[in-house]
Scaffold this motif. Structure first.
Motif, PDB file in Angstrom:
ATOM      1  N   ASN A  60     -26.272  77.412  -5.540  1.00  0.00           N
ATOM      2  CA  ASN A  60     -24.901  77.455  -5.007  1.00  0.00           C
ATOM      3  C   ASN A  60     -24.841  77.374  -3.495  1.00  0.00           C
ATOM      4  O   ASN A  60     -23.957  77.962  -2.868  1.00  0.00           O
ATOM      5  N   CYS A  68     -31.906  79.237  -3.656  1.00  0.00           N
ATOM      6  CA  CYS A  68     -31.178  80.377  -4.214  1.00  0.00           C
ATOM      7  C   CYS A  68     -30.021  79.921  -5.093  1.00  0.00           C
ATOM      8  O   CYS A  68     -29.410  80.722  -5.791  1.00  0.00           O
ATOM      9  N   ARG A 119     -30.798  85.371  -7.350  1.00  0.00           N
ATOM     10  CA  ARG A 119     -30.063  84.214  -7.829  1.00  0.00           C
ATOM     11  C   ARG A 119     -28.645  84.291  -7.275  1.00  0.00           C
ATOM     12  O   ARG A 119     -27.895  85.214  -7.579  1.00  0.00           O
ATOM     13  N   ASN A 120     -28.289  83.312  -6.468  1.00  0.00           N
ATOM     14  CA  ASN A 120     -26.991  83.365  -5.791  1.00  0.00           C
ATOM     15  C   ASN A 120     -25.885  82.787  -6.672  1.00  0.00           C
ATOM     16  O   ASN A 120     -26.006  81.694  -7.193  1.00  0.00           O
ATOM     17  N   GLU A 121     -24.791  83.540  -6.804  1.00  0.00           N
ATOM     18  CA  GLU A 121     -23.678  83.084  -7.635  1.00  0.00           C
ATOM     19  C   GLU A 121     -22.485  82.642  -6.791  1.00  0.00           C
ATOM     20  O   GLU A 121     -21.585  81.976  -7.279  1.00  0.00           O
ATOM     21  N   THR A 122     -22.437  83.052  -5.498  1.00  0.00           N
ATOM     22  CA  THR A 122     -21.300  82.706  -4.635  1.00  0.00           C
ATOM     23  C   THR A 122     -21.576  81.385  -3.921  1.00  0.00           C
ATOM     24  O   THR A 122     -22.641  81.229  -3.334  1.00  0.00           O
ATOM     25  N   THR A 130     -23.768  88.018   1.172  1.00  0.00           N
ATOM     26  CA  THR A 130     -24.554  87.037   0.424  1.00  0.00           C
ATOM     27  C   THR A 130     -25.083  85.946   1.356  1.00  0.00           C
ATOM     28  O   THR A 130     -26.253  85.560   1.280  1.00  0.00           O
TER      29      THR A 130
END
Lengths: 415, 341
Positions: A64, A62, A37-40, A318
């Motif tokens: 974001n 993913c 799970r991408n947060e950036t 990332t």
């Protein structure tokens, strides 16, 4: 693209059927497509065609992630990547658009990231410059022959091997009146027209740049190329100077043309029942040779991505993972026919034949250098005048060399 | 008003003009004398590209920029009038008109002169059409019944409201390939009409589009001016037996003259910088304008660099062209002003 989503979900369901942990996977729903799970926030710029659409859709799973797909990406990319910080984390590339980024030092070496995450990459996906991995290729592309099999059968024609053969066939097709225009060409004034010239010119055995970066295009190969192009235009939509790849693909889908030398990434769309009226009727084949027994007159391209240098290392990390998610086996299986993917999950199908045979026939890889970049621009700006009748072939070739020389002097390539 | 007060009032606007117009202009002028070169070195590089299922690696001599701290090393060189020479190509111009030269056909192969030819045609042909059409609409509206005026004004202004590029694109789609209007023309004439295959049809489209787009501006200026025509003079003209045409010729048009000069000034400035139409109609194979020439020099080429020096030279030349076109009108305005004052 709804249809892409459907295919994706179909592909996903197939995967799920095979999965042993069936219940767990179903519970996690659509998010299952991305491994993390991408947060950036990650941004990407790439060309606009169906294969990139599919890959960036898969990256978006993913979270974001924002992709900008634009056919004019070449114009935007160098400055955007040179910004501090870079406007895009991931640069979607074609072979020649990597050169400006390398020249300006705006993309980073990927060796450590490949070592960390790239176990699924094929060795030939790694674009190495001076020993360092600078980009990851995701697909191979080439302009190759596409023709309407039904029309060819009806008229008793066989697959053309040379352009001269193609010309006589075009005359037959024209006389038959089966289609509005026998031939479709991506002859739009500018980049497209320049690329068509490059393809044929290599077919006639020409070379663009000599030692010391001097131009070498004003020769008989150049003249033969222009003559052949002019002959071909007689069978095209008279508005060919405004026809780019999406336009020609549409004409093909609508049954208005019978033959074209079109990009492999447009092949899949011919069999898309939602857009195309010629499903199953278009056959892909190697690009014809310019001279009898010669190699297919086309150039082999790759598309791929590079990661910006002007971003923090953590973001680059990332971005690389997100990009790899976009080209994972799942995406490739779901969109198999959209492109000639460089992936171990890719099954070459009907749509891949043209690119594959062109490459195996010895077609030239597109020579991506700084000088060739200037040459491509000189071609783009000076070829149209030949087709509008404003200049002769000799004048055109002389103009191309003059424009190249001016640009190369300013650039510092010629002293 | 005291001079001192006046100065204070105009000071902000003068300051802004200095910062946003004069300084950039000076900077462009300065840049038109320089060229920025990258320093290259010849290196033997092994590069690997994906072939079909295999990889092809080649070792070759490549020219690569010298990078220092990750950035290419560049040098800025003063080149004098070189950029202007490269844009205007006086040598080729002389050769074209020397014995054995191709004359005008050769001149049209130099981008600058080709662009100038189109830009001047575009500007000077659209000017009378815009003023004429604007005048006709204004006069027609002035005689229309009052209840219809509002809707007519609204409809007439629509072309002017549309963003030029959007308008050009939509017109392009009406005409390109089997567009609705091309199909209609084919049906009407029975000929195979193809609008984007030759230069002159594209030129007609470009000119017509600009007239269609700008005429509402002329119309609204003239319509407003018509409301201030001295009614007494008009009535006495009627009493004197002046015909409709004579009233127009001797009363209304003289009253509108300064407004025509105003519209002409604005239109010349706008039309000389024609750009949107070239892009919108993808006309660059057949016609380019001076502004488009500057733009194409500014766009990154295949190696990612921009011809800033030549672009600066080309935009200075464009500016000089506009000023030259405006001088007669400005002189006229100045004279009128002083005669009255």
């Amino acid at each position: 693209m709804r249809q892409g989503f459907n295919r994706e979900t179909m592909g996903m369901f197939k995967t799920l059927m095979l999965a042993t942990a069936l219940t767990v996977a179903v519970a996690s729903g659509a998010q299952a497509a991305c491994a993390f799970r991408n947060e950036t926030p990650i941004r990407m710029l790439a060309a606009s065609f169906p294969a990139w659409k599919a890959a960036t859709d898969a990256m978006a799973e993913c979270g974001n992630f924002q992709a900008e797909l634009d056919l004019q990406f070449r114009d935007k990319q160098p400055a955007a990547m040179a910004a501090q910080p870079a406007r895009y984390h991931i640069a979607g590339l074609a072979v020649n658009s990597l050169v400006p980024l390398l020249d300006q030092g705006t993309v980073r070496p990927l060796d450590d990231l490949v070592a960390k995450y790239g176990k699924d990459l094929l060795p030939n996906q790694l674009i190495r410059i001076d020993g360092k991995v600078m980009a990851i290729a995701i697909l191979v592309n080439a302009q190759h022959l596409m023709y309407r099999e039904d029309i060819y059968k009806q008229l008793g024609l066989s697959e053309p091997k040379t352009y001269d053969e193609l010309l006589t066939q075009l005359e037959t097709i024209k006389k038959s009146g089966l289609v509005q225009y026998p031939l479709g060409g991506t002859y739009r004034a500018g980049w497209d027209l320049a690329t068509e010239f490059v393809n044929l010119y290599f077919g006639y055995g020409g070379a663009f740049i000599g030692a010391g970066n001097v131009p070498t295009v004003n020769n008989t190969s150049g003249q033969r190329t222009l003559e052949m192009m002019k002959k071909l235009t007689a069978y095209m939509d008279p508005e060919y100077l405004a026809s780019d790849a999406p336009y020609v693909a549409k004409q093909f889908q609508q049954g208005k043309i019978a033959v074209s030398n079109l990009w492999a990434t447009r092949a899949g769309a011919m069999d898309d029942p939602k857009e195309s009226t010629v499903v199953g009727k278009v056959v892909m084949a190697a690009a014809p040779a310019a001279v009898p027994g010669g190699k297919p007159a086309t150039t082999i391209w790759w598309d791929g991505f590079a990661i910006a240098k002007n971003i923090p290392d953590a973001e680059a990390d990332t971005a690389f993972r997100v990009a790899l998610e976009g080209i994972d086996g799942e995406m490739v299986r779901a969109n198999n026919d959209l492109a000639v993917w460089l992936s171990k999950d890719y099954k070459p199908g009907r749509a891949a034949r043209g690119a594959a045979e062109s490459a195996q026939g010895g077609a030239t890889p597109y020579p991506a250098t700084t000088a060739m970049g200037l040459m491509q621009t000189a071609l783009a700006q000076n070829l149209p005048g030949f087709f509008t009748g404003a200049q002769t072939a000799e004048q055109t070739l002389a103009r191309i060399e003059a424009a190249y020389t001016t640009a190369a002097r300013e650039r510092g390539l010629l002293r | 008003m005291k001079t001192r007060t006046l100065l204070w009032f105009v000071a902000p606007s003068v300051a802004l003009m200095l910062v946003f117009i004069a300084l950039p202009l000076a900077s462009v002028f300065w840049q038109s004398f320089f060229v920025t070169r990258t320093l290259f070195q010849e290196v033997t590089v092994e590069s690997c590209q994906p072939g079909f299922l295999t990889q092809t690696c080649t070792t070759e001599l490549r020219s690569q920029p010298i990078l220092r701290d990750g950035k290419p090393v560049t040098e800025r060189v003063f080149v004098g009038w070189e950029n202007y020479r490269l844009v205007m190509r006086p040598d080729a111009l002389v050769a074209a008109f020397s014995p054995g030269g191709g004359g005008w056909a050769d001149v049209r192969q130099i981008d600058f002169w080709r662009a100038l030819r189109f830009t001047l045609t575009f500007t000077l042909v659209t000017l009378p059409l815009v003023i004429g059409l604007g005048l006709v609409i204004a006069l027609a509206l002035n005689t229309a019944i009052a209840s219809l005026r509002g809707p007519i004004i609204f409809v007439s202004l629509l072309p002017f409201i549309i963003t030029p590029v959007v308008g050009a694109l939509s017109i392009r789609w009406l005409f390109i390939g089997d567009g609705i209007l091309t199909a209609a023309l084919r049906w009407l004439t029975g000929e195979n009409v193809i609008m984007f295959a030759q230069g002159w049809t594209i030129e007609v489209l470009l000119l017509t589009y600009r007239v269609w787009h700008v005429a509402p501006f002329a119309f609204i200026v003239f319509y407003a001016a018509l409301q201030t025509v001295n009614q007494d003079t008009l009535e006495s003209a009627v009493v004197d037996g002046a015909s409709r045409f004579e009233r127009l010729r001797y009363v209304i048009l003289p009253h509108l003259a300064p407004f025509m000069v105003f519209v002409a000034l604005i239109h010349l400035m706008d039309a000389y910088r024609v750009f949107d139409e070239i892009v919108g109609f993808s006309a660059q194979a057949h016609h380019i304008s001076l502004q488009w020439l500057t733009y194409s020099l500014l766009m990154p080429d295949g190696s990612g660099s921009r011809a800033i020096g030549r672009a600066s030279a080309s935009s200075m030349l464009t500016m000089i062209g506009i000023v030259a076109l405006l001088i007669p009108l400005l002189v006229r305005t100045w004279r009128d002003h002083h005669q009255k004052g």
